[in-house]
Design an enzyme around this catalytic site. Sequence first.
Site, mmCIF file in Angstrom:
data_model
loop_
_atom_site.group_PDB
_atom_site.id
_atom_site.type_symbol
_atom_site.label_atom_id
_atom_site.label_comp_id
_atom_site.label_asym_id
_atom_site.label_seq_id
_atom_site.Cartn_x
_atom_site.Cartn_y
_atom_site.Cartn_z
ATOM 1 N N LYS A 146 0.861 -1.191 0.000
ATOM 2 C CA LYS A 146 0.000 0.000 0.000
ATOM 3 C C LYS A 146 0.891 1.233 0.000
ATOM 4 O O LYS A 146 1.777 1.361 0.844
ATOM 5 C CB LYS A 146 -0.899 0.017 1.238
ATOM 6 N N ASP B 12 -3.420 4.362 -1.946
ATOM 7 C CA ASP B 12 -4.384 4.830 -0.941
ATOM 8 C C ASP B 12 -4.403 6.354 -0.908
ATOM 9 O O ASP B 12 -3.786 6.968 -0.049
ATOM 10 C CB ASP B 12 -3.936 4.232 0.411
ATOM 11 N N LYS C 282 -7.470 8.196 -1.341
ATOM 12 C CA LYS C 282 -8.783 8.628 -0.812
ATOM 13 C C LYS C 282 -9.334 9.857 -1.523
ATOM 14 O O LYS C 282 -9.523 10.911 -0.909
ATOM 15 C CB LYS C 282 -8.684 8.908 0.691
ATOM 16 N N LEU C 283 -9.626 9.708 -2.810
ATOM 17 C CA LEU C 283 -10.113 10.861 -3.572
ATOM 18 C C LEU C 283 -11.501 11.311 -3.101
ATOM 19 O O LEU C 283 -12.338 10.485 -2.702
ATOM 20 C CB LEU C 283 -10.159 10.521 -5.071
ATOM 21 N N HIS C 284 -11.748 12.605 -3.172
ATOM 22 C CA HIS C 284 -13.037 13.191 -2.797
ATOM 23 C C HIS C 284 -13.122 14.567 -3.441
ATOM 24 O O HIS C 284 -12.499 15.517 -2.969
ATOM 25 C CB HIS C 284 -13.126 13.299 -1.263
ATOM 26 N N ASP C 285 -13.893 14.671 -4.550
ATOM 27 C CA ASP C 285 -14.015 15.961 -5.242
ATOM 28 C C ASP C 285 -15.261 15.889 -6.123
ATOM 29 O O ASP C 285 -16.018 14.914 -6.022
ATOM 30 C CB ASP C 285 -12.735 16.227 -6.065
ATOM 31 N N PRO D 138 -17.570 15.041 -9.308
ATOM 32 C CA PRO D 138 -17.464 13.838 -10.147
ATOM 33 C C PRO D 138 -16.507 13.977 -11.325
ATOM 34 O O PRO D 138 -15.684 13.095 -11.580
ATOM 35 C CB PRO D 138 -18.908 13.610 -10.610
ATOM 36 N N THR E 41 -13.881 15.860 -11.782
ATOM 37 C CA THR E 41 -12.471 15.891 -11.361
ATOM 38 C C THR E 41 -12.004 14.509 -10.928
ATOM 39 O O THR E 41 -10.906 14.072 -11.271
ATOM 40 C CB THR E 41 -12.304 16.913 -10.208
ATOM 41 N N THR F 147 -12.033 5.920 10.697
ATOM 42 C CA THR F 147 -12.096 5.403 12.075
ATOM 43 C C THR F 147 -11.710 6.486 13.092
ATOM 44 O O THR F 147 -11.977 6.352 14.276
ATOM 45 C CB THR F 147 -11.175 4.178 12.258
ATOM 46 N N ARG G 230 -2.973 -6.688 14.414
ATOM 47 C CA ARG G 230 -1.797 -6.851 15.284
ATOM 48 C C ARG G 230 -1.623 -8.320 15.634
ATOM 49 O O ARG G 230 -2.612 -9.046 15.754
ATOM 50 C CB ARG G 230 -1.980 -6.062 16.598
ATOM 51 N N GLN H 265 -3.526 2.091 17.392
ATOM 52 C CA GLN H 265 -4.780 1.511 16.905
ATOM 53 C C GLN H 265 -5.649 1.143 18.114
ATOM 54 O O GLN H 265 -5.159 0.591 19.091
ATOM 55 C CB GLN H 265 -4.506 0.241 16.063
ATOM 56 N N GLY I 124 0.886 -2.507 8.720
ATOM 57 C CA GLY I 124 2.023 -1.601 8.625
ATOM 58 C C GLY I 124 3.101 -1.937 9.626
ATOM 59 O O GLY I 124 3.926 -2.835 9.418
ATOM 60 N N ARG I 125 3.078 -1.227 10.761
ATOM 61 C CA ARG I 125 4.171 -1.313 11.723
ATOM 62 C C ARG I 125 4.522 -2.710 12.237
ATOM 63 O O ARG I 125 5.712 -2.984 12.450
ATOM 64 C CB ARG I 125 3.915 -0.329 12.863
HETATM 65 O O1 C5P Z 1 1.026 0.527 11.126
HETATM 66 P P1 C5P Z 1 -0.386 0.072 11.016
HETATM 67 O O2 C5P Z 1 -0.544 -1.436 10.892
HETATM 68 O O3 C5P Z 1 -1.291 0.651 12.095
HETATM 69 O O4 C5P Z 1 -0.847 0.661 9.613
HETATM 70 C C1 C5P Z 1 -2.175 0.611 9.165
HETATM 71 C C2 C5P Z 1 -2.302 1.351 7.858
HETATM 72 O O5 C5P Z 1 -3.683 1.408 7.523
HETATM 73 C C3 C5P Z 1 -1.823 2.800 7.887
HETATM 74 O O6 C5P Z 1 -1.325 3.106 6.584
HETATM 75 C C4 C5P Z 1 -3.073 3.582 8.193
HETATM 76 O O7 C5P Z 1 -3.037 4.886 7.683
HETATM 77 C C5 C5P Z 1 -4.129 2.762 7.460
HETATM 78 N N1 C5P Z 1 -5.491 2.897 7.981
HETATM 79 C C6 C5P Z 1 -5.825 2.616 9.289
HETATM 80 N N2 C5P Z 1 -7.114 2.761 9.715
HETATM 81 C C7 C5P Z 1 -8.051 3.181 8.882
HETATM 82 C C8 C5P Z 1 -7.747 3.465 7.551
HETATM 83 C C9 C5P Z 1 -6.430 3.324 7.128
HETATM 84 O O8 C5P Z 1 -4.974 2.215 10.068
HETATM 85 N N3 C5P Z 1 -9.294 3.270 9.287
#
Ligand code: C5P
Length: 234
Positions: A32, A59, A61-64, A66, A68, A119, A181, A190, A210-211
């Site tokens: 991603k 990722d 996240k477009l919002h404008d 239609p 555009t 979220t 996790r 989170q 991610g992390r």
């Molecule tokens: O590091 P981690 O596992 O928390 O990364 C989650 C990824 O998902 C990040 O890129 C974060 O911006 C994205 N994300 C999220 N929660 C959302 C939407 C996107 O954690 N509701």
Amino acid sequence: MGKDVIIACDFSSKEETLQFLDKFTGKKPYVKIGMELFYAEGPAIVREIKQRGHQIFLDLKLHDIPNTVMKAMSVLSNLDVDMCNLHAGGTVPMMEAAIKGLTRADGTRPLLIAVTQLTSTSEECMRSDLLIEKPIDQVVMHYAKCAKRAGLDGVVCSPLEAGKVHETCGNGFLTVTPGVRFADGDKGDQMRVTTPERAKEIGSDYIVVGRPITRADDPVAAYERCVREFVDTL
Ligand code: C5P
């Protein structure tokens, strides 16, 4: 469409990103790319990662309006990404325009998924800032139904909501779920997290991690553990 683990490459430079991806000498993970990396490095980073054999969820996240969004989606489609997204809050006409822009001359297109309510938005915030009075789970399911009506492929949601989204919109409607996790790992910032195994049981189609992978001592081992727990094929 198979289940897969998507690594959130939340890095701020090309060097850092490629150094990380160089570690993966076997299976090339689905990655991603978010706003940070894209705005820092531009479309070239997408082309480079794609050339290395990775599938890409862009990722942005477009919002404008239609028109555009339609034109911007057409540019992303030419970049040959595999998945991209927009805000369902842009309404059905915007989402329909996005599909139109994404669809290539040969009829193919990247997957398009919708962000419902972020979220980070609380029910209180929805009431005070957005004047939305309904409970947040109803709002999320309604946005998911609108996305389906507009022809989108799925939504980004919590793994904990994936079952309900499938009940509401059908099992073929994709759930792409961050907030994952390991059972023995650190939650970080989170709030509501799930293990890869539990996300699989609830029915997530793609987990975005991610992390737990990017900051692991051994990122490849952490990725492989995710795949083992979520997809069960390693
Ligand atoms: O590091 P981690 O596992 O928390 O990364 C989650 C990824 O998902 C990040 O890129 C974060 O911006 C994205 N994300 C999220 N929660 C959302 C939407 C996107 O954690 N509701």
